[in-house]
Every structure is written in structure tokens, then in C-alpha cells.
Design an enzyme around this catalytic site. Structure first.
Site, PDB file in Angstrom:
ATOM      1  N   HIS A 418       0.806  -1.218   0.000  1.00 35.40           N
ATOM      2  CA  HIS A 418       0.000   0.000   0.000  1.00 35.40           C
ATOM      3  C   HIS A 418       0.842   1.271   0.000  1.00 35.40           C
ATOM      4  O   HIS A 418       0.300   2.383  -0.073  1.00 35.40           O
ATOM      5  CB  HIS A 418      -0.933   0.012   1.216  1.00 35.40           C
ATOM      6  CG  HIS A 418      -2.292   0.551   0.901  1.00 35.40           C
ATOM      7  ND1 HIS A 418      -2.526   1.427  -0.138  1.00 35.40           N
ATOM      8  CD2 HIS A 418      -3.504   0.341   1.479  1.00 35.40           C
ATOM      9  CE1 HIS A 418      -3.815   1.727  -0.186  1.00 35.40           C
ATOM     10  NE2 HIS A 418      -4.431   1.078   0.794  1.00 35.40           N
ATOM     11  N   ASP A 422      -2.435   1.466  -4.865  1.00 33.59           N
ATOM     12  CA  ASP A 422      -3.733   1.721  -4.242  1.00 33.59           C
ATOM     13  C   ASP A 422      -4.768   0.738  -4.766  1.00 33.59           C
ATOM     14  O   ASP A 422      -4.505  -0.057  -5.680  1.00 33.59           O
ATOM     15  CB  ASP A 422      -4.187   3.167  -4.480  1.00 33.59           C
ATOM     16  CG  ASP A 422      -4.204   3.536  -5.952  1.00 33.59           C
ATOM     17  OD1 ASP A 422      -4.526   2.655  -6.784  1.00 33.59           O
ATOM     18  OD2 ASP A 422      -3.876   4.691  -6.291  1.00 33.59           O
TER      19      ASP A 422
END
Length: 448
Positions: A418, A422
Site C-alpha cells: 500500500h 492503491d
């Protein structure tokens, strides 16, 4: 005698575990004959004999740790072994046998025993060797029967470790070796006899009072499993993971594979679904190249990689290995299938090369091959994404005319880093990958 030093295996490895000896002391060996298997942090490595001869000593026992550039085994080269045997025979012929009369006189005069003393440690000066031999002989005469020099029961380190694992005392196991040495066979025999006598003794003893606790088998965490444990902890604690799940209808893909299997077998290749997964992934990377990238160590740069090297998790006897197929974007399905078969066989045997383990850019874990439906995989750093493929199930689904039909449904779960990926990016990538798998013939448009 020559000592074979454990060579530098590469990758900065300084030690390894001896997994299996293929020879014993005294065995005759040929050049390039497999002698021992050792397990490094990466894989199982087979070490062969440097030249023909005879093994004289094993410095490291099975299960023990061997150090790089330290002696692994000793041997006599073929010419040296023959010369030693000839010298031994000549010495035996020149030594006159002792007469019965002289032996009788020695016994009546109280002469010391003629039993051979324990050999003095190598490397001592001659005078110290004589002192050592004399001391060993005097101590040996004074100790109890069945004990070695200095009153200790001789046993190899591996045997002592086996005793510790089973909670046994060395004194409790009768030794059948020289000077009462306890051998591995003695321990195993003692355990078997104990297990056979166990039920009878339990019947005579009270059921609750004095019952022995269940034994706990202790196994050291070494080799590939130790490295996996370390890397998984690092990845899970330093990379912010997020999961993304999807269902893929692979009905058409299964049908296409069935049509192509006979053609692949004619080329000597076994065609599984993995080559299709890999090829579709390499094509989807073109739409989301960040899935095939790496984050720099200082987290200041994103490095986009040119080749797509798809790793595949393999459950090997040495532990979890992730070899990768290099340049999937350039290979045909047959080429990928051949590489998948080669790497799978090598990994399961624990003999995958270091080159095949390096350079992966994105990974696949086919947990469905073992029966799992869902999984939450951990990223194989420094990669930024991994997908876990679940088993394929035949489930009811609605078609375009709202009729219920039977379809082959496969669940997949992505794990993304992350820090640079995304949810929208991995969703678009998965949609592109899914499109190629659900309509596999569209991959033909993009094959080079």
C-alpha cells in the site's frame, strides 16, 4: 590424508546444515561421486568428491552445522590409499610374532596390558603424543568396563542430541561400539524396546499416579525454513499489506487447455493452468506497470522493471521456495510450461539453483492445488504484489439470458504494497488479468 574444505556456496552464506551423508568412513569414492547433501539458507546443495580415493573421516555429523572453508571430510587420494595399504602390509610382514614363552614371562612379571590406547589428538609433538598415549592407557585400565578414556561413555554429538530429544540418559543405553561407544542404532533399538514394553508396564502401573508427560520432539529451525520465518516477519511488519479479492470464470480456459494438452504432450511438455496465469499476468503488466516495480531501500524511488519474472511458490521438502520464470513476456506458452515443470521438479527435490531464486518481480501462490479456496498471502519482498489462487469449483451462475448454468469459478486474492499501490490500481490490473483468463483466445492478439 587430504581434507575437503566446505567451499564458498555464494550469496554470502557462511554455514550450512549437513542433511545426509551418502558415504561412511572407510568407503571408496570415485571422482564427482555425490558425497553429502547440505542445506543452505536458500536450498539443498549436493557436494561431490573432488577425486577418487577413500573416505577417512567425517568431520561434521548429520544434523550438525558445517562452516564454509572448514574441513567437511577427510580422504586419501587413490594413489595415497594404495600406498598406505602396501606400507601396512610390509610393516606387518617385518614385525616378528611374539613367542608364547615371552608372553608367559610378561604375564608372570605383571607386564601392563597390550591393549591399544586411544589415538592422541592430531597435531601434537612426538613427545606429547607419547605422554598422551601413556596417560590414555593408564586411565583406560582404571575405568569401568564399557567406558572410554577418562571414564566417559563415548558417543558422537549426533547420538547425544538424539538422546536429548527423547529425554534419555547416555548411561541408560547399552553401547555396542568399541569401548562401549553408544551408536545411533543402540538408541533406536532402546527406544523400540521401550515402546514395546510400554503397554505392559502401563497395565501394571496406576493409570493416573506417576504417569510420564508426553514427549515433545524438538527440531531446530534451520535452512530455508529459518530464512522464510525471518523474511515473512520482516515483510509482514514493514510492508503495509492490503487485500483484494475477485472471482474468475475459467470455464473457457479449462476447455482451451484440454484442447491444447495433446499438442503439448506431443512436444514432451505437460500443460497446466500455471503457464496461462503467468502469460496473462505479463500482458496485464503493460496496463499497470507499477505491479512489476520495486521501491528503493530509502523509499524515495520507484524502479519499474523491464522483464516480468513471475515467481511461483512451491512446497518443497526443504521448505517454501519461490523460483521464478524469467522473461515471461518473451516466452510462448510451451516455453513457460517447460520452465514451470523444470522449476517445480527442482524445487520439490530441494535442488533449485540460486539463479532461479533471484530476480522475481511478481509472484503467484497456487494454494488451490492443495484444496484451499481463499488465502491472504504475504508479499515476497522486494516485490510489491502477490496473488493467491484458490481451487476451481463448479458453481451455478446466471448467463446472459438469466438461465442458471454450471460454470468453473476460481477465487483469487491479491496482496499489494500500500506504499505505492492503491486499490484502484490493483483492481484495474486484476480486471485486465481476469479478461485474458476468462477469454483466453484474446491473448493471441498480443503474442509476439
Amino acid at each position: 590424508m587430504s581434507d575437503f574444505m566446505l567451499p564458498d556456496i555464494g550469496e554470502g552464506i557462511v554455514e550450512c546444515e549437513v542433511v545426509e551423508w551418502h558415504v561412511a568412513e572407510g568407503d571408496v569414492i570415485e571422482e564427482d561421486q555425490p558425497v553429502v547433501e547440505v542445506m543452505t539458507d536458500k536450498a539443498l546443495v549436493e557436494i561431490t568428491a573432488p577425486e577418487a580415493g577413500r573416505v577417512t573421516r567425517l568431520y561434521v555429523q548429520k544434523g550438525e552445522i558445517a562452516k564454509v572453508h572448514a574441513p567437511l571430510f577427510g580422504y586419501l587420494a587413490e594413489g595415497e590409499a594404495a600406498g598406505e595399504e602396501s606400507a601396512g602390509k610390509a610393516s606387518a610382514e617385518q614385525t616378528p610374532p611374539a613367542s608364547a614363552e615371552s608372553e608367559s614371562q610378561a604375564e608372570s612379571a605383571g607386564a601392563p596390558s597390550t591393549r591399544p590406547a586411544e589415538p592422541a589428538p592430531a597435531g601434537l609433538p612426538e613427545q606429547e603424543r607419547r605422554v598422551e598415549a601413556s596417560r590414555d592407557a593408564s586411565v583406560e585400565d582404571a575405568v569401568e568396563p564399557g567406558r572410554g578414556p577418562y571414564g566417559r561413555i563415548p558417543a558422537a554429538p549426533a547420538v547425544r542430541r538424539l538422546l536429548r530429544e527423547h529425554g534419555l540418559e547416555l548411561e541408560a543405553v547399552p553401547g555396542s561400539g568399541p569401548q562401549g561407544r553408544v551408536l545411533k542404532e543402540d538408541v533406536l533399538r532402546y527406544l523400540e524396546e521401550g515402546e514395546a514394553a510400554g503397554p505392559a508396564e502401563a497395565a501394571r502401573a496406576p493409570s493416573a499416579a506417576g504417569a510420564r508427560e508426553e514427549e515433545v520432539r524438538v527440531e531446530p529451525l534451520r535452512g530455508v525454513r529459518a530464512v522464510m520465518a525471518k523474511r515473512m516477519v520482516e515483510a509482514a511488519s514493514t510492508i503495509p499489506h492490503f487485500q483484494y479479492g475477485e472471482e474468475i470464470d475459467v470455464t473457457e480456459l479449462l476447455a482451451l487447455r484440454e484442447r491444447l494438452k495433446p499438442l503439448a504432450e506431443g512436444e514432451g511438455v505437460r500443460l497446466t493452468l500455471m503457464p496461462f496465469f503467468m502469460k496473462a499476468m505479463a500482458l496485464a503488466v503493460r496496463e499497470a506497470p507499477i505491479l512489476n516495480a520495486r521501491l528503493s531501500d530509502d523509499e524515495s524511488e520507484i524502479h519499474y522493471l523491464g522483464g516480468v519474472n513471475v515467481g511461483m511458490a512451491v512446497d518443497s521438502r526443504a521448505g517454501l521456495l519461490v523460483p521464478n520464470v524469467k522473461g515471461v513476456e518473451r516466452l510462448s506458452l510451451l516455453g513457460i510450461a517447460g520452465e514451470v515443470a523444470r522449476l517445480t521438479e527442482a524445487a520439490r527435490a530441494g535442488r533449485v539453483s540460486q539463479e532461479d531464486l533471484r530476480g522475481g518481480t511478481i509472484s503467484i501462490s497456487n494454494i488451490g492445488a492443495l484444496g484451499g479456496t481463499y488465502a491472504a498471502p504475504i508479499i515476497n519482498a522486494p516485490e510489491v504484489a502477490i496473488v493467491a489462487i484458490g481451487k476451481t469449483q463448479w458453481l451455478p451462475r446466471f448467463d446472459a439470458d438469466d438461465r442458471v448454468v454450471k460454470r468453473a469459478i476460481m477465487t483469487v486474492t491479491w496482496a499489494g504494497d500500500h506504499r505505492i499501490i492503491d486499490g484502484g490500481t490493483i483492481a484495474r490490473f486484476c480486471n485486465a488479468w481476469k479478461g485474458y483468463l476468462e477469454d483466453p483466445e484474446t491473448m493471441l492478439l498480443h503474442l509476439s
